[in-house]
Scaffold this motif. Structure first.
Motif, PDB file in Angstrom:
ATOM      1  N   GLY A   1     -14.314  -6.312   1.923  1.00  0.00           N
ATOM      2  CA  GLY A   1     -14.245  -6.886   0.589  1.00  0.00           C
ATOM      3  C   GLY A   1     -12.815  -7.317   0.296  1.00  0.00           C
ATOM      4  O   GLY A   1     -11.862  -6.948   0.991  1.00  0.00           O
ATOM      5  N   THR A   2     -12.622  -8.113  -0.763  1.00  0.00           N
ATOM      6  CA  THR A   2     -11.305  -8.692  -1.021  1.00  0.00           C
ATOM      7  C   THR A   2     -10.236  -7.641  -1.308  1.00  0.00           C
ATOM      8  O   THR A   2      -9.102  -7.760  -0.843  1.00  0.00           O
ATOM      9  N   ASN A   3     -10.580  -6.594  -2.058  1.00  0.00           N
ATOM     10  CA  ASN A   3      -9.568  -5.600  -2.416  1.00  0.00           C
ATOM     11  C   ASN A   3      -9.135  -4.766  -1.211  1.00  0.00           C
ATOM     12  O   ASN A   3      -7.937  -4.550  -0.986  1.00  0.00           O
ATOM     13  N   GLN A   4     -10.093  -4.303  -0.425  1.00  0.00           N
ATOM     14  CA  GLN A   4      -9.725  -3.490   0.727  1.00  0.00           C
ATOM     15  C   GLN A   4      -9.114  -4.341   1.831  1.00  0.00           C
ATOM     16  O   GLN A   4      -8.274  -3.862   2.588  1.00  0.00           O
ATOM     17  N   ALA A   5      -9.519  -5.590   1.940  1.00  0.00           N
ATOM     18  CA  ALA A   5      -8.860  -6.483   2.898  1.00  0.00           C
ATOM     19  C   ALA A   5      -7.404  -6.684   2.502  1.00  0.00           C
ATOM     20  O   ALA A   5      -6.508  -6.734   3.373  1.00  0.00           O
ATOM     21  N   ARG A   6      -7.138  -6.784   1.219  1.00  0.00           N
ATOM     22  CA  ARG A   6      -5.746  -6.927   0.752  1.00  0.00           C
ATOM     23  C   ARG A   6      -4.945  -5.674   1.079  1.00  0.00           C
ATOM     24  O   ARG A   6      -3.784  -5.766   1.504  1.00  0.00           O
ATOM     25  N   GLU A   7      -5.539  -4.492   0.900  1.00  0.00           N
ATOM     26  CA  GLU A   7      -4.828  -3.253   1.237  1.00  0.00           C
ATOM     27  C   GLU A   7      -4.500  -3.204   2.725  1.00  0.00           C
ATOM     28  O   GLU A   7      -3.402  -2.788   3.118  1.00  0.00           O
ATOM     29  N   ARG A   8      -5.430  -3.625   3.571  1.00  0.00           N
ATOM     30  CA  ARG A   8      -5.166  -3.650   5.007  1.00  0.00           C
ATOM     31  C   ARG A   8      -4.082  -4.663   5.349  1.00  0.00           C
ATOM     32  O   ARG A   8      -3.237  -4.441   6.225  1.00  0.00           O
ATOM     33  N   TYR A   9      -4.104  -5.778   4.640  1.00  0.00           N
ATOM     34  CA  TYR A   9      -3.091  -6.820   4.874  1.00  0.00           C
ATOM     35  C   TYR A   9      -1.699  -6.313   4.507  1.00  0.00           C
ATOM     36  O   TYR A   9      -0.729  -6.526   5.250  1.00  0.00           O
ATOM     37  N   VAL A  10      -1.571  -5.649   3.362  1.00  0.00           N
ATOM     38  CA  VAL A  10      -0.267  -5.129   2.931  1.00  0.00           C
ATOM     39  C   VAL A  10       0.262  -4.111   3.939  1.00  0.00           C
ATOM     40  O   VAL A  10       1.441  -4.133   4.309  1.00  0.00           O
ATOM     41  N   GLY A  11      -0.625  -3.215   4.400  1.00  0.00           N
ATOM     42  CA  GLY A  11      -0.192  -2.234   5.393  1.00  0.00           C
ATOM     43  C   GLY A  11       0.286  -2.896   6.674  1.00  0.00           C
ATOM     44  O   GLY A  11       1.291  -2.482   7.270  1.00  0.00           O
TER      45      GLY A  11
ATOM     46  N   GLU B   1       4.466  -2.978  -3.704  1.00  0.00           N
ATOM     47  CA  GLU B   1       3.273  -2.465  -3.031  1.00  0.00           C
ATOM     48  C   GLU B   1       3.613  -1.214  -2.228  1.00  0.00           C
ATOM     49  O   GLU B   1       4.718  -1.080  -1.692  1.00  0.00           O
ATOM     50  N   THR B   2       2.648  -0.305  -2.143  1.00  0.00           N
ATOM     51  CA  THR B   2       2.743   0.878  -1.278  1.00  0.00           C
ATOM     52  C   THR B   2       1.628   0.795  -0.257  1.00  0.00           C
ATOM     53  O   THR B   2       0.458   0.675  -0.638  1.00  0.00           O
ATOM     54  N   PRO B   3       1.926   0.821   1.039  1.00  0.00           N
ATOM     55  CA  PRO B   3       0.870   0.675   2.049  1.00  0.00           C
ATOM     56  C   PRO B   3      -0.131   1.813   1.982  1.00  0.00           C
ATOM     57  O   PRO B   3       0.222   2.968   1.760  1.00  0.00           O
ATOM     58  N   VAL B   4      -1.387   1.454   2.171  1.00  0.00           N
ATOM     59  CA  VAL B   4      -2.465   2.435   2.173  1.00  0.00           C
ATOM     60  C   VAL B   4      -3.047   2.581   3.562  1.00  0.00           C
ATOM     61  O   VAL B   4      -3.158   3.683   4.096  1.00  0.00           O
ATOM     62  N   HIS B   5      -3.413   1.475   4.183  1.00  0.00           N
ATOM     63  CA  HIS B   5      -4.045   1.496   5.504  1.00  0.00           C
ATOM     64  C   HIS B   5      -2.987   1.268   6.578  1.00  0.00           C
ATOM     65  O   HIS B   5      -2.837   0.176   7.110  1.00  0.00           O
ATOM     66  N   SER B   6      -2.213   2.293   6.878  1.00  0.00           N
ATOM     67  CA  SER B   6      -1.207   2.176   7.935  1.00  0.00           C
ATOM     68  C   SER B   6      -0.841   3.558   8.418  1.00  0.00           C
ATOM     69  O   SER B   6      -0.955   4.550   7.700  1.00  0.00           O
TER      70      SER B   6
END
Length: 764
Positions: free
Chosen positions: A242-252, A289-294
């Motif tokens: 989904g767009t929100n979780q894809a964005r979190e993965r992108y930021v990480g 931003e603070t990385p989540v998926h990393s």
């Protein structure tokens, strides 16, 4: 507002259905209605016979058909007892708009989605249990009983992403007339849905690919003429796409790449130096931003970073493409994204409709909702991303002042804008901030992920005229665009809840043949659910369904629900009831003996004291127990059980003499004699006239006489008749004073004793 009255023509022959969509941000109750198919006269072969029941908004005032509360139901994870108060406004809305006489036949569903899926199973169970209790105790709506899905069966449960996709597929094809026409002319639409956490696809593979594709779900519906239609549908979901979780993965990923380029001397730099360039943000937009998926590689990985937009849609496409994970191993070819199997899609014949984020990202900023044209879409996205953020913000404020937001929050009625800013500035600003990223992510999912060609016209010519394509799309089956984003058809919103209600209305159509199977949810038609790629969400309820889920993995396949035809828990329940009844049947005739046995055990355990203490207590020796009950060890005991209870019969309870003589301490107080003392000595005893030996003998006989069941004390003649005596024994009373004994007489005195002389019960 009072519900319609019975004499209202609008209400005649009308049925209702209620669905509560319990999402992550809120719960929305929607009331649907349809004409009772059993009350309709449908001629065989007529056009009406090949249509599904018409499902529409369920209130006479169409504005009242929906009611929403916030936040999501999952917010009650720590306070499940507040579930009733949370749901009360929704239930009250339904009670106010549905006539009470129709409550018992109106199905009520609460189907939870993304937010509830993220909770721990125990938290899910607690909330759903309270939801079920509230609905069943505060309304008379039609709700399923306990079952495998939960305490309210399929009426209150959490649905999977695949179930959302199947219901959405039904809704789209119902609204787009995908189920009408003859069987050879019937062409269904594919369904695409993207939310914040996941994305789903559901479509009917082509005939040539259908035979080689497994994991197809049989969707059955019944037309008004009684004919049953079948469609083999493939559905799957991608979590994290989904767009929100894809964005979190992108930021990480962006921060990880930035940290990998840092030099050692930069490790001690201040936080201001943690600045990352981001082509997926409008130019000069800064976000912390603070990385989540990393996975942290350095001490700076989990710290806050500032992302500054560079505004390049082309670079954003390239950066987000790797998030599709196209190189993930594919265990079952072919695969699209993240190693998930999807049958081949023939886009020249298959046409798709996208809802939710597909619509929002196309329409709200670009104004390109509807028929999809990649050339137009890419041009609008490139122009928006390259703009300076201050200019975008200034235009947004100017649009609000002029009551025109270019599609962002507009409400149009009769060709006029009647309302703006429905979502408020706090929602609109994040939409503007993330629009560049979301536009790139959707384009990558469609083209790189699903494989949709960028040249979409069947003739092979590109077009930038979306209006022309959309006009052709209005001709059902002719020139339909490969993909179009939609939000409503007519005045009905495209929602998976509509698909659920279409299914419920179809269940009410009388079948052509009595032997026809009932219409059920598609997931209930999966024969081998244990080996399906769709796994129902079943929290650990205290029910047969929860027990079945726990037992099934540990049972042989012969005891599974599929082979037995019913739940294996039901089999174990039958066996348990049978053996319990058998044991109770065997024990009932022995209830008095069993009670006596346990009382004897308790009495025996409580009487195990020192014999010397018993000697000094109220004229008793040894505290001997009551004789064995003849009903427990006698002839009344059934022969199969007699063997287990007779092993103690040889161990008769010790008499007072044996207790006394077998105790080495008490034996020193007693003289040795071989003659059995006359009973008359005990009755001729007077104060102070007895010798120590006589006193001991008299004491023993007094104890035995005091335990006699006969209340009269005297002598027996030779014919065993009672001879009254004027002299009552002084020890007949259990009082120490009445016994007239001087305990000092028990003091040991020098007595000449022979070693060969013994004092035992045998000599007595």
């Amino acid at each position: 507002m009072a519900p319609p009255t019975a004499n209202d023509p609008w209400l005649a022959g009308r049925h209702f259905g209620i669905v509560v969509d319990a999402g992550s941000s809120g719960s929305r109750l929607q009331i649907y209605s349809w004409k009772d198919p059993r009350s309709m006269k449908v001629l065989k072969g007529s056009e009406l016979a090949y249509r599904l029941p018409k499902v529409e908004k369920g209130t006479k005032d169409e504005k009242k058909w929906v009611k929403k509360v916030e936040p999501g139901l999952s917010s009650l994870a720590e306070k499940p007892e507040d579930t009733g108060a949370y749901l009360r406004p929704l239930l009250q809305h339904a009670l106010d708009h549905i006539p009470p006489s129709l409550h018992k036949e109106t199905p009520l569903f609460l189907l939870a989605t993304a937010g509830m899926r993220l909770l721990a199973p125990q938290k899910q169970a607690e909330i759903l249990q309270e939801t079920c209790r509230f609905f069943t105790t505060h309304s008379n709506f039609k709700i399923d009983g306990p079952g495998a899905a939960g305490p309210c069966g399929s009426s209150v449960r959490i649905i999977t992403g695949e179930e959302e996709g199947l219901f959405g597929w039904i809704a789209v094809n119902y609204l787009m007339d995908g189920f009408t026409g003859s069987l050879d002319q019937r062409t269904t639409y594919g369904f695409l849905d993207m939310g914040g956490a996941s994305t789903q696809i559901a479509f009917e593979p082509s005939v040539e690919h259908r035979g080689n594709t497994k994991d197809l779900v049989d969707v059955r519906l019944r037309l008004l003429g009684g004919e049953e239609i079948h469609h083999k549908v493939f559905v799957t979901t991608w979590l994290g796409y989904g767009t929100n979780q894809a964005r979190e993965r992108y930021v990480g990923k962006a921060i990880a790449e930035f940290e990998a380029t840092r030099h050692d001397e930069d490790e001690d730099m201040e936080e201001e130096a943690d600045v990352v360039s981001d082509p997926c943000l409008p130019k000069d937009l800064e976000l912390v931003e603070t990385p989540v998926h990393s996975q942290p590689a350095t001490s700076h990985m989990q710290s806050k970073h500032t992302l500054i937009g560079t505004g390049s849609f082309e670079k954003c496409l390239d950066k987000t493409a790797s998030l599709l994970n196209k190189n993930t191993p594919c265990p079952d070819t072919p695969c699209l994204m993240n190693g998930v199997h999807v049958p081949p899609i023939d886009f020249s014949a298959s046409h798709f409709i996208g809802v939710s984020e597909y619509w929002y990202s196309s329409e709200h900023i670009f104004g390109l909702g509807g028929a999809y044209d990649f050339v137009q879409y890419e041009r609008a996205a490139s122009e928006f991303c390259s703009r300076n953020w201050d200019d975008i913000l200034h235009e947004h404020e100017a649009s609000r002042a002029q009551h025109h937001l270019g599609g962002d929050g507009e409400v149009e009625e009769g060709g006029k804008i009647v309302d703006t800013g429905r979502w408020g500035p706090k929602v609109e600003i994040p939409r503007l901030q993330m629009q560049c990223f979301k536009a790139a992510w959707i384009a990558n999912v469609l083209h790189e992920g699903l494989g949709m060609p960028r040249i979409v016209d069947p003739g092979g010519n590109s077009t930038t005229d979306g209006d022309t394509v959309e006009a052709e799309a209005g001709k059902k089956g002719l020139g339909r665009p490969t993909f179009q984003s939609m939000d409503t058809v007519g005045d009905i919103a495209i929602s998976w809840t509509l698909g659920k209600m279409v299914l419920e209305a179809s269940k009410e159509v009388p079948p052509l043949y009595k032997s026809s199977k009932p219409i059920v949810d598609p997931i209930d038609d999966i024969e081998d659910l244990d080996h399906s790629h769709i796994h129902p969400i079943r929290p650990p309820f205290l029910s047969l369904g929860g027990l079945e889920d726990r037992l099934t993995p540990h049972l042989p396949s012969s005891l599974s629900r599929t082979n037995l035809g019913f739940s294996p828990v039901f089999l174990f329940l039958i066996l348990w009831v049978f053996f319990t009844s058998l044991i109770l049947f065997m024990c009932y005739p022995l209830r008095r003996q069993i009670r006596s046995f346990f009382l004897r055990c308790v009495r025996t355990a409580s009487s195990r004291r020192d014999p010397f203490d018993d000697l000094l207590e109220e004229g008793r020796i040894g505290g001997g127990s009551r004789p064995a009950s003849p009903t427990l060890f006698g002839s009344k005991m059934p022969s199969p059980l007699r063997h287990y209870f007779n092993h103690d019969r040889t161990k008769s309870h010790a008499s007072p003499l044996s207790v006394l003589t077998n105790n080495s301490t008490l034996r020193n107080f007693m003289p040795s004699t071989s003659a059995r003392p006359s009973p008359t000595r005990a009755y001729s005893m007077t104060n102070g006239s007895s010798s120590p030996a006589a006193s001991t003998t008299q004491y023993i006989h007094a104890s035995s006489i005091s335990r006699s069941p006969s209340p009269a004390v005297g002598m027996m003649d030779e014919n065993n008749n009672h001879i009254p005596s004027n002299d009552q024994p002084v020890f007949n009373s259990r009082s120490r004073n009445a016994s007239q004994m001087n305990l000092s007489s028990l003091t040991p005195r020098p007595i000449a004793m022979s070693k060969s002389t013994s004092f035992s019960g045998k000599n007595l």
